[in-house]
Motif scaffolding. Sequence first.
Motif, mmCIF file in Angstrom:
data_model
loop_
_atom_site.group_PDB
_atom_site.id
_atom_site.type_symbol
_atom_site.label_atom_id
_atom_site.label_comp_id
_atom_site.label_asym_id
_atom_site.label_seq_id
_atom_site.Cartn_x
_atom_site.Cartn_y
_atom_site.Cartn_z
ATOM 1 N N MET A 1 0.840 -1.200 0.000
ATOM 2 C CA MET A 1 0.000 0.000 0.000
ATOM 3 C C MET A 1 0.874 1.249 0.000
ATOM 4 N N GLU A 2 0.266 2.365 -0.487
ATOM 5 C CA GLU A 2 0.998 3.623 -0.508
ATOM 6 C C GLU A 2 1.320 4.064 0.922
ATOM 7 N N ARG A 3 2.455 4.762 1.043
ATOM 8 C CA ARG A 3 2.879 5.187 2.375
ATOM 9 C C ARG A 3 1.918 6.221 2.958
ATOM 10 N N LYS A 4 1.372 7.081 2.081
ATOM 11 C CA LYS A 4 0.528 8.160 2.552
ATOM 12 C C LYS A 4 -0.871 8.045 1.947
ATOM 13 N N TYR A 5 -1.854 8.424 2.715
ATOM 14 C CA TYR A 5 -3.246 8.405 2.281
ATOM 15 C C TYR A 5 -3.479 9.480 1.227
ATOM 16 N N ASN A 6 -3.920 9.063 0.023
ATOM 17 C CA ASN A 6 -4.187 9.982 -1.082
ATOM 18 C C ASN A 6 -5.635 9.795 -1.526
ATOM 19 N N PRO A 7 -6.573 10.589 -0.970
ATOM 20 C CA PRO A 7 -8.002 10.341 -1.227
ATOM 21 C C PRO A 7 -8.402 10.461 -2.691
ATOM 22 N N GLU A 8 -7.819 11.390 -3.433
ATOM 23 C CA GLU A 8 -8.264 11.611 -4.811
ATOM 24 C C GLU A 8 -8.091 10.360 -5.659
ATOM 25 N N ALA A 9 -6.918 9.740 -5.604
ATOM 26 C CA ALA A 9 -6.656 8.546 -6.414
ATOM 27 C C ALA A 9 -7.484 7.363 -5.934
ATOM 28 N N ILE A 10 -7.582 7.228 -4.608
ATOM 29 C CA ILE A 10 -8.306 6.089 -4.030
ATOM 30 C C ILE A 10 -9.789 6.142 -4.377
ATOM 31 N N GLU A 11 -10.400 7.299 -4.216
ATOM 32 C CA GLU A 11 -11.845 7.403 -4.389
ATOM 33 C C GLU A 11 -12.255 7.190 -5.840
ATOM 34 N N LYS A 12 -11.499 7.748 -6.753
ATOM 35 C CA LYS A 12 -11.802 7.525 -8.167
ATOM 36 C C LYS A 12 -11.673 6.047 -8.518
ATOM 37 N N LYS A 13 -10.658 5.410 -7.994
ATOM 38 C CA LYS A 13 -10.421 3.989 -8.260
ATOM 39 C C LYS A 13 -11.616 3.143 -7.829
ATOM 40 N N TRP A 14 -12.098 3.378 -6.624
ATOM 41 C CA TRP A 14 -13.151 2.505 -6.102
ATOM 42 C C TRP A 14 -14.530 2.844 -6.656
ATOM 43 N N GLN A 15 -14.748 4.095 -6.989
ATOM 44 C CA GLN A 15 -16.007 4.439 -7.656
ATOM 45 C C GLN A 15 -16.103 3.765 -9.017
ATOM 46 N N ASN A 16 -14.983 3.724 -9.736
ATOM 47 C CA ASN A 16 -14.953 3.024 -11.027
ATOM 48 C C ASN A 16 -15.193 1.529 -10.844
ATOM 49 N N ARG A 599 -10.149 18.995 -1.357
ATOM 50 C CA ARG A 599 -9.069 19.166 -0.383
ATOM 51 C C ARG A 599 -8.875 17.955 0.522
ATOM 52 N N TYR A 600 -9.980 17.358 0.968
ATOM 53 C CA TYR A 600 -9.878 16.300 1.981
ATOM 54 C C TYR A 600 -10.344 14.931 1.500
ATOM 55 N N GLY A 601 -11.142 14.887 0.429
ATOM 56 C CA GLY A 601 -11.718 13.635 -0.019
ATOM 57 C C GLY A 601 -13.145 13.458 0.474
ATOM 58 N N ALA A 602 -13.913 12.648 -0.260
ATOM 59 C CA ALA A 602 -15.321 12.428 0.074
ATOM 60 C C ALA A 602 -15.472 11.725 1.420
ATOM 61 N N ASP A 603 -14.569 10.798 1.724
ATOM 62 C CA ASP A 603 -14.689 10.063 2.984
ATOM 63 C C ASP A 603 -14.598 10.994 4.184
ATOM 64 N N GLY A 628 -10.208 17.216 11.921
ATOM 65 C CA GLY A 628 -10.118 16.071 12.830
ATOM 66 C C GLY A 628 -10.525 14.774 12.158
ATOM 67 N N SER A 629 -11.558 14.829 11.325
ATOM 68 C CA SER A 629 -11.991 13.629 10.599
ATOM 69 C C SER A 629 -10.915 13.166 9.628
ATOM 70 N N TYR A 630 -10.265 14.110 8.979
ATOM 71 C CA TYR A 630 -9.187 13.772 8.032
ATOM 72 C C TYR A 630 -8.018 13.121 8.767
ATOM 73 N N ARG A 631 -7.677 13.665 9.935
ATOM 74 C CA ARG A 631 -6.560 13.093 10.705
ATOM 75 C C ARG A 631 -6.887 11.685 11.174
ATOM 76 N N PHE A 632 -8.126 11.456 11.555
ATOM 77 C CA PHE A 632 -8.489 10.116 12.012
ATOM 78 C C PHE A 632 -8.338 9.093 10.884
ATOM 79 N N ILE A 633 -8.771 9.447 9.686
ATOM 80 C CA ILE A 633 -8.615 8.522 8.559
ATOM 81 C C ILE A 633 -7.133 8.233 8.328
ATOM 82 N N GLY A 634 -6.306 9.270 8.450
ATOM 83 C CA GLY A 634 -4.858 9.055 8.322
ATOM 84 C C GLY A 634 -4.318 8.120 9.388
ATOM 85 N N ARG A 635 -4.872 8.217 10.594
ATOM 86 C CA ARG A 635 -4.429 7.334 11.683
ATOM 87 C C ARG A 635 -4.812 5.886 11.401
ATOM 88 N N VAL A 636 -6.023 5.684 10.877
ATOM 89 C CA VAL A 636 -6.440 4.330 10.501
ATOM 90 C C VAL A 636 -5.524 3.777 9.412
#
Length: 825
Positions: A1-16, A599-603, A628-636
Amino acid sequence: MERKYNPEAIEKKWQNFWDKEKLFKVELNSSKEKYYLLEMFPYPSGRIHMGHVRNYSIGDVVARFKMMQGLNVLHPMGWDAFGMPAENAAIKHGSHPAKWTMQNIDEMRRQLKRMGFSYDWDREIATCHPEYYRWEQWLFARMMDRGLVYRKKSIVNYCEPCQTVLANEQVEDGACWRCGTPVVHKDQEGWFFKITDYAAELLEWCDKLPGWPEKVLIMQRNWIGRSEGAKILFGIENSDESIEVFTTRPDTLYGATFMSLAPEHPLALRLSKGTPQETKVRDFVQKVLQQEWENRVGDQAEKEGVFTGAYCINPVTGWRMPIYVANFVLYEYGTGAVMAVPAHDQRDFEFAKKYGLRIVVVIQPEGQPLNAETMTEAYVDPGVLVNSNGFDGTENESAKKAICDKLASENKGGATINYRIRDWGISRQRYWGAPIPIIHCPKCGAVPVPDADLPVVLPVDIEFPTNGRSPLPDLDWWVNVPCPKCGEPARRETDTMDTFVESSWYFDRYACPRYDKGIIDPETNEYWLPVDQYIGGIEHAILHLLYSRFFTKVLRDLGIKKWDEPFTNLLTQGMVIKDGAKMSKSKGNVVDPEELIDRYGADTVRLFCLFAAPPERDLEWTSEGVEGSYRFIGRVWNLVAQLGNYRIPKTAAEDTDRSRQIRRLTHKTIKKVTDDIQNRFHFNTAVAAVMEMANEIGKTMQEEAQPAPAIALALHEAVRSMIILLSPFIPHVCEELWEALGEKPGMVRIPWPSYDPALLEQNQVVLVVQVNGKKRGEIVVSVDASEEEIRTTALEQENVGKFLEGKSIRKTVLVPGRILNLVVG
């Protein structure tokens, strides 16, 4: 998995992926239990707002959760596409309402898909499509056959800026529900749905909807407004006509000294015609009808009236009662005529004093005579009757029935029940709406368009005027048609239907969106309906929800549906608040969801909306909450990355105290999240429980660089469970993390985890060990361990021992289940 959470790439991938897999497409499957989850569909304004995001995020959690529980979930989306806003926007932008609406639908569909909502887009509908409104035109004709549709001339609520009639339910504090402009009243012909025929049943079923919020049911009960009282007929002097009144106080009939008519009452002008009062009455009526609502009927409003020049006869006293037109009488309530009893009604009292009218006391406290000449206000409390012929001395409550019986025996009235609700005026003088399927023939009257000629298609390929006036009356080629009955020249109805007609049955059509043999497919109707869970704003408590209930009962009585009510359960979510006020363009406090997604992603946006407040409460928007929600997703994300350091043992591992703690927390969290989603819709506390679980996982990983096999196994179970529990809330990132763990994507296909009740039993407890009141360690002991056993275990801790060197224990303080404090010196 990627080292850092990148919502833009992830969300487009899974929506497709979801689109390609048709993951949310649903079909009738009689072998599976169905669950119909629906959020109120949006008007296509062109952009989604935070209210949409919150509403649809709530629904998406429930839909995904139910899918994972193995239910066959219908979760559709469509567009409430007709209406005045499209016309007004088209005028403003020099466009056509049809073009404007379709462009907005395309844009909002794109935005909703970007949020990752689990809709079955194959069922998408738009109410402006002829294939849709064809069936409500068909239903209009069937309702007309049953006497549930009629046309009449009446005083209507009219909004000048919107250039259309409004139903009573669309007038809020005397103003248009859409633009806020005070309504005026006009005498106009229009079409009505006879919702009053269902008033009693609509009220009765308010007590049979346990899945609805009580505040909504109270609003509906109040709007339907059942009152027990009397119908009384007052004959008009020198006429065969009577004025019918409804009153809840027949006990005061002997004190009725004048009659008050609403300015809208048909008799208001007619009684004065040809009398010296004619001009005064006409001027007064015109003035009142132009007044703002609050200035007319508010508590502080001045009571005004004018004498019509006519009289009616009190049916029990024979008195000639002058008939007045009064500004405070409402045509919408009762019959629009009020018998005035000034001694026992404060408004009547003030009116009588102002115009020098007779006041007669007919109820007084027992043994305390009242004098009409010295009274300073009306007496409205219980008492005994006086000046009431054979009823003198009777308690007023008992007298109500006796006087009703007397009226009935003399054919002058009697006991009755009245409802506040009035028939639903559906005629709108606007273009962008479903055509009313009627042809007006000079010979045959109003003739329904034959079923074979439906739909009556709204002309789209026309020049749309910029003045807001409907172009339909000027389209000779469309208006001038032969009568379906006699073939003679006739004219098509040019009013369109109130857009609430479309939204009163759209939920039925989702079950069979392409069905062309009827309004509802019997097979899908039987399987999918009614809606199991409906979600939307409380602002629709009267309009949309009441109309939908009415339509369901009509369709039932036509033999098309077998359900009595459309929605089994209802959730009304609160508003999104920013800077102390509801988000709105007019207040300049709008936050664009798409900017947040960029900026933060749909999630993150979804998680913030779900975590910040319970659904039924207002949500206060804060940038800190989003961060805070964005940081929590990063922590997960980081916890899953770290899990690779903990290999799953190949052989069975013996549990340790720490592994049991982790497993207990995992199963406790599964139970908590399940209960919060399924039973309470408390998404905020469900997320909070997972956050607590994530903190404990992170703490264990810090403390256990080389954990025992049992701990490693417990951590893997905890992290996997955490991802599954979060997947309805933040589905994109959970899909990515699930795949990173080597699991098969498409998480809604994964069974929702169950918990082991045995693991929830607290047979061990963690105690904090203090030395002189300061924490020096933690120990795990049996819940039934003795104080001596607890003390011995504590003394074995290395860190505790360091603070005891060279000192003696003077006292031991045990707080069961929480703390052991060693006092040393």
